[in-house]
Design a protein around this motif. Structure first.
Motif, mmCIF file in Angstrom:
data_model
loop_
_atom_site.group_PDB
_atom_site.id
_atom_site.type_symbol
_atom_site.label_atom_id
_atom_site.label_comp_id
_atom_site.label_asym_id
_atom_site.label_seq_id
_atom_site.Cartn_x
_atom_site.Cartn_y
_atom_site.Cartn_z
ATOM 1 N N PHE A 1 55.827 -9.603 -78.043
ATOM 2 C CA PHE A 1 56.016 -8.174 -78.328
ATOM 3 C C PHE A 1 55.940 -7.358 -77.047
ATOM 4 N N PHE A 2 54.928 -7.609 -76.229
ATOM 5 C CA PHE A 2 54.772 -6.855 -74.982
ATOM 6 C C PHE A 2 55.872 -7.198 -73.981
ATOM 7 N N LEU A 3 56.276 -8.468 -73.939
ATOM 8 C CA LEU A 3 57.342 -8.864 -73.025
ATOM 9 C C LEU A 3 58.675 -8.240 -73.423
ATOM 10 N N ILE A 4 58.961 -8.232 -74.717
ATOM 11 C CA ILE A 4 60.206 -7.618 -75.198
ATOM 12 C C ILE A 4 60.181 -6.109 -74.967
ATOM 13 N N LEU A 5 59.015 -5.515 -75.128
ATOM 14 C CA LEU A 5 58.868 -4.086 -74.869
ATOM 15 C C LEU A 5 59.184 -3.779 -73.402
ATOM 16 N N GLY A 6 58.656 -4.601 -72.510
ATOM 17 C CA GLY A 6 58.933 -4.429 -71.088
ATOM 18 C C GLY A 6 60.398 -4.640 -70.771
ATOM 19 N N PHE B 1 62.448 -1.663 -71.847
ATOM 20 C CA PHE B 1 62.293 -0.562 -70.886
ATOM 21 C C PHE B 1 63.203 -0.775 -69.678
ATOM 22 N N LEU B 2 63.257 -2.012 -69.172
ATOM 23 C CA LEU B 2 64.107 -2.305 -68.018
ATOM 24 C C LEU B 2 65.588 -2.119 -68.352
ATOM 25 N N VAL B 3 65.973 -2.549 -69.564
ATOM 26 C CA VAL B 3 67.366 -2.390 -69.980
ATOM 27 C C VAL B 3 67.736 -0.913 -70.071
ATOM 28 N N LEU B 4 66.864 -0.122 -70.680
ATOM 29 C CA LEU B 4 67.128 1.311 -70.798
ATOM 30 C C LEU B 4 67.183 1.971 -69.422
ATOM 31 N N PHE B 5 66.339 1.499 -68.522
ATOM 32 C CA PHE B 5 66.351 2.034 -67.155
ATOM 33 C C PHE B 5 67.676 1.717 -66.473
ATOM 34 N N LEU C 1 68.411 -11.681 -71.735
ATOM 35 C CA LEU C 1 67.438 -12.181 -72.714
ATOM 36 C C LEU C 1 66.689 -13.447 -72.246
ATOM 37 N N PRO C 2 67.356 -14.387 -71.562
ATOM 38 C CA PRO C 2 66.623 -15.568 -71.075
ATOM 39 C C PRO C 2 65.466 -15.224 -70.142
ATOM 40 N N LEU C 3 65.520 -14.037 -69.540
ATOM 41 C CA LEU C 3 64.437 -13.621 -68.648
ATOM 42 C C LEU C 3 63.114 -13.487 -69.403
ATOM 43 N N ILE C 4 63.195 -13.188 -70.701
ATOM 44 C CA ILE C 4 61.977 -13.058 -71.505
ATOM 45 C C ILE C 4 61.260 -14.400 -71.577
ATOM 46 N N LEU C 5 62.020 -15.482 -71.794
ATOM 47 C CA LEU C 5 61.432 -16.826 -71.863
ATOM 48 C C LEU C 5 60.846 -17.227 -70.516
#
Length: 200
Positions: free
Chosen positions: A79-84, A87-91, A110-114
């Motif tokens: 949850f926290f990683l996806i939230l971060g 934020f980066l995508v919106l930025f 998306l692979p960056l989350i893993l």
């Protein structure tokens, strides 16, 4: 400092250090001091070892995190990683106007989350707290088979071995239901445990 002592199965006190000397405190007597959510054995307190003449006794953990606790901890971490990531995508949208490019950036990253979960999990579980944010919120942590902190190499190895727990069909995780220490495949490979605090 005052201590609550479990005597004949019931918490009593609080007692000061001088009062503890008058009690029949054994190394395995459960004791808690202010600010602690859990009881610990007397020999686990450095000041009590000095006061009462105990030596520290390393004992193997007996309380293990259940599958649902581990799953919830993982959900919290993601949850926290996806939230971060969101934020980066919106930025990044501040610099990207083309709709197709925005979609490509959103999906392509998306692979960056893993990858982030692997790196963060490995570092956090080898840290002093021995846990990610999700595990810390649930009061569980990763240890070796004797309950001690694992080193960075073991932590990276453990998180790499999670590939085997995922395939096939997450059987490596479900195996924890068949293991008395509730170890998944990656725990067995890395010789680790996920333990929880003992609550009385």
């Amino acid at each position: 400092m005052e201590y609550t002592v479990v005597i004949n199965g019931k918490p009593e006190g609080p007692y000061g250090p001088d009062q503890l000397k008058a009690l029949n405190i054994q190394p395995g007597t459960f004791i808690r001091k202010p600010g602690m959510d859990d009881y610990k054995e007397a020999h686990e307190f450095a000041e009590l070892r000095e006061l009462l003449g105990f030596t520290f006794q390393q004992t193997a953990p007996q309380y293990f995190a259940s599958f649902d606790q581990r799953l919830l901890a993982m959900v919290i971490d993601y949850f926290f990683l996806i939230l971060g990531y969101a934020f980066l995508v919106l930025f990044s949208f501040a610099f990207i106007e083309e709709k197709t490019e925005r979609i490509a950036v959103s999906v392509g990253g998306l692979p960056l989350i893993l990858i982030a979960k692997f790196i963060y999990g490995s570092i956090a579980e080898a840290s002093e707290r021995q846990a990610t944010i999700g595990k810390r919120l649930l009061n569980i942590r990763v240890t070796d088979l004797s309950g001690s902190r694992i080193d960075m190499a073991s932590s990276f190895g453990r998180n790499t071995a999670k590939i085997l727990s995922v395939a096939p069909l997450f059987f490596g995780y479900l195996y924890s239901f068949l293991n008395k220490k509730q170890q998944c495949f990656h725990d067995i490979i890395a010789n680790t445990l996920v333990i929880k605090d003992r609550l009385i």
